[in-house]
Design an enzyme around this catalytic site. Structure first.
Site, short mmCIF file in Angstrom:
data_model
loop_
_atom_site.label_atom_id
_atom_site.label_comp_id
_atom_site.label_asym_id
_atom_site.label_seq_id
_atom_site.Cartn_x
_atom_site.Cartn_y
_atom_site.Cartn_z
N SER A 34 0.88 -1.18 0.00
CA SER A 34 0.00 0.00 0.00
C SER A 34 0.90 1.22 0.00
O SER A 34 2.04 1.15 0.51
CB SER A 34 -0.86 0.00 1.27
OG SER A 34 -1.44 1.29 1.46
N TYR A 69 -1.71 -1.90 10.15
CA TYR A 69 -1.84 -2.23 8.71
C TYR A 69 -0.62 -1.71 7.93
O TYR A 69 -0.01 -2.46 7.17
CB TYR A 69 -3.12 -1.59 8.20
CG TYR A 69 -3.33 -1.65 6.71
CD1 TYR A 69 -3.85 -2.78 6.10
CD2 TYR A 69 -3.03 -0.55 5.90
CE1 TYR A 69 -4.05 -2.83 4.73
CE2 TYR A 69 -3.23 -0.58 4.54
CZ TYR A 69 -3.74 -1.72 3.95
OH TYR A 69 -3.94 -1.76 2.58
N1 NAD Z 1 -8.55 -0.59 -2.05
C1 NAD Z 1 -7.62 0.23 -1.64
O1 NAD Z 1 -7.84 1.45 -1.56
C2 NAD Z 1 -6.28 -0.28 -1.27
C3 NAD Z 1 -5.26 0.64 -1.01
C4 NAD Z 1 -4.00 0.17 -0.67
C5 NAD Z 1 -3.77 -1.19 -0.62
N2 NAD Z 1 -4.78 -2.07 -0.87
C6 NAD Z 1 -4.48 -3.49 -0.77
O2 NAD Z 1 -5.01 -4.18 -1.90
C7 NAD Z 1 -5.40 -5.49 -1.52
C8 NAD Z 1 -6.85 -5.75 -1.91
O3 NAD Z 1 -7.66 -4.79 -1.28
P1 NAD Z 1 -9.21 -4.61 -1.63
O4 NAD Z 1 -9.49 -3.18 -1.53
O5 NAD Z 1 -9.55 -5.33 -2.89
O6 NAD Z 1 -9.88 -5.33 -0.37
P2 NAD Z 1 -11.19 -6.25 -0.23
O7 NAD Z 1 -11.60 -6.25 1.19
O8 NAD Z 1 -12.19 -5.89 -1.28
O9 NAD Z 1 -10.60 -7.70 -0.56
C9 NAD Z 1 -9.82 -8.40 0.38
C10 NAD Z 1 -10.12 -9.88 0.18
O10 NAD Z 1 -9.28 -10.61 1.08
C11 NAD Z 1 -10.07 -11.64 1.67
N3 NAD Z 1 -9.51 -11.98 2.98
C12 NAD Z 1 -9.53 -11.25 4.10
N4 NAD Z 1 -8.95 -11.91 5.12
C13 NAD Z 1 -8.55 -13.10 4.61
C14 NAD Z 1 -7.91 -14.23 5.17
N5 NAD Z 1 -7.58 -14.28 6.47
N6 NAD Z 1 -7.64 -15.27 4.37
C15 NAD Z 1 -8.01 -15.26 3.07
N7 NAD Z 1 -8.63 -14.22 2.48
C16 NAD Z 1 -8.90 -13.15 3.25
C17 NAD Z 1 -11.47 -11.04 1.80
O11 NAD Z 1 -12.47 -12.04 1.91
C18 NAD Z 1 -11.58 -10.24 0.51
O12 NAD Z 1 -12.13 -11.01 -0.55
C19 NAD Z 1 -5.14 -5.59 -0.01
O13 NAD Z 1 -3.87 -6.17 0.20
C20 NAD Z 1 -5.12 -4.15 0.43
O14 NAD Z 1 -4.35 -3.96 1.59
C21 NAD Z 1 -6.03 -1.65 -1.20
#
Ligand code: NAD
Length: 265
Positions: free
Chosen positions: A145, A158
Site C-alpha cells: 500500500s 496495517y
Molecule cells: N482498495 C484500496 O484502496 C487499497 C489501497 C491500498 C492497498 N490495498 C491493498 O489491496 C489489496 C486488496 O484490497 P481490496 O481493496 O480489494 O480489499 P477487499 O476487502 O475488497 O478484498 C480483500 C479480500 O481478502 C479476503 N480476505 C480477508 N482476510 C482473509 C484471510 N484471512 N484469508 C483469506 N482471504 C482473506 C477477503 O475475503 C476479501 O475477498 C489488499 O492487500 C489491500 O491492503 C487496497
C-alpha cells in the site's frame, strides 16, 4: 497489445475482493488459469465459475495448514505454479475501526493484522518458492500500500504490516533472482473497491481526492493491470521493485497539487 499469460497458472489470494476479482478477470482474459483463493468460499466459487479453467479454494491465511492445502490443491489440479499474487489483507470493518495510532494500539489487533498480512504472505511465498524452484521460473507479486511509505494517523498496524511485505519482496528478489524467480510489490493508493470506500470517513476521502494528481481516483482495474504486467514476461527484467499505483498521491508535498491550480489559474 496486452501482455500474454497464456497457460500460466496463477493463485490470487483475496481473489473475491475488489482488486483481487479484477486481477483474476484481467489475468484470465490474458490466458491464465486462475486459482481464486479466499476466506469467502461462496464468493470464490461464484467468480471461478465465470472464468475458464479456474479453481476456487477456501483458505484462511491466518492458518498455516490451510495455506499448505491451497498450494497442494493447486499442484494436484494444474501440476505447476507460475504466478502468486499475494493480494489478501485483513480489512474487515472491526479491524479498521480499531487500528489507530501506536499509543492506543492493542497487541491483539497488531498480532491479528501481522498474522494475515505479513505472516500469511510469507508462508504463501515460501510454498510458492518451493514449487517455482523446481521450475526455475515464476513471478510473485506482493500487494502492499502507499501507506507502507507514508505516515498516517490511523491504520498503524496495517501500514507496518505492509512495510514488512515490501522488505520481504526485496529479500525474495535477492535470494531467488538467479533461479528465474521474480518478486515485486504493487502499492495501491486509495482505490475504489468496496472495502476501501465503505470504511473511509468523508473528510479523509476528500483529502485523498485533493492530493491525487490524476483527475480521478483509481479503480481495481488500475491495480489489476499492474499486477498482470508484473506477472508477464514483459516484466522479465523487473524484480525487487515497488510499483506505486496511486495517481501520484505519494510523490509530492501535500497541498502542492492545489498550488498548480492557483499558478495556472
Ligand atoms: N482498495 C484500496 O484502496 C487499497 C489501497 C491500498 C492497498 N490495498 C491493498 O489491496 C489489496 C486488496 O484490497 P481490496 O481493496 O480489494 O480489499 P477487499 O476487502 O475488497 O478484498 C480483500 C479480500 O481478502 C479476503 N480476505 C480477508 N482476510 C482473509 C484471510 N484471512 N484469508 C483469506 N482471504 C482473506 C477477503 O475475503 C476479501 O475477498 C489488499 O492487500 C489491500 O491492503 C487496497
Amino acid at each position: 497489445m496486452a501482455s500474454s499469460l497464456n497457460g500460466r497458472v496463477a493463485i490470487v489470494t483475496g481473489g473475491v475482493g475488489g482488486i483481487g476479482a479484477a486481477t483474476c478477470r484481467v489475468m484470465a482474459e490474458r490466458g491464465a488459469r486462475i486459482v481464486v483463493a479466499d476466506i469467502n468460499r461462496d464468493g470464490a466459487e461464484a467468480l471461478a465459475a465465470e472464468l475458464p479453467d479456474a479453481l476456487a479454494l477456501q483458505v484462511d491465511l491466518a492458518e498455516e495448514d490451510e495455506i499448505a492445502a491451497l498450494f497442494q490443491a493447486t499442484m494436484d489440479r494444474y501440476g505447476r505454479l507460475d504466478v502468486l499474487d499475494n493480494n489478501a489483507a485483513l480489512l474487515g470493518h472491526d479491524v479498521v475501526q480499531q487500528d489507530h495510532d501506536i499509543a492506543t494500539m492493542s497487541t491483539e489487533l497488531w498480532d491479528r493484522t501481522f498474522r494475515v498480512n505479513a505472516r500469511g504472505t510469507m508462508i504463501c511465498c515460501r510454498h510458492a518458492l518451493k514449487i517455482m524452484e523446481t521450475q526455475n521460473s515464476g513471478s510473485i507479486i506482493n500487494t502492499a500500500s502507499n501507506l507502507a511509505l507514508q505516515g498516517n494517523v490511523i491504520q498503524s498496524a496495517y501500514s507496518a504490516s505492509k512495510a514488512a511485505v515490501l522488505q520481504m519482496t526485496r529479500s525474495i528478489a535477492t535470494s531467488h533472482g538467479k533461479r528465474g524467480i521474480r518478486c515485486n510489490s504493487v502499492l495501491p493508493g486509495l482505490t475504489g473497491s468496496r472495502a476501501a470506500l465503505e470504511h473511509l470517513p468523508p473528510r479523509l476521502r476528500q483529502i485523498v481526492e485533493e492530493e491525487t494528481l490524476t483527475p480521478y481516483l483509481g479503480d481495481p482495474m488500475d491495480i489489476a493491470h499492474a499486477v498482470a504486467f508484473l506477472a508477464s514476461d514483459e516484466a522479465r527484467y523487473i524484480t525487487g521493485q515497488m510499483i506505486v499505483v496511486d495517481g501520484g498521491t505519494s510523490v509530492h508535498i501535500p497541498g502542492f497539487a492545489r498550488l498548480s491550480e492557483m499558478i495556472q489559474g
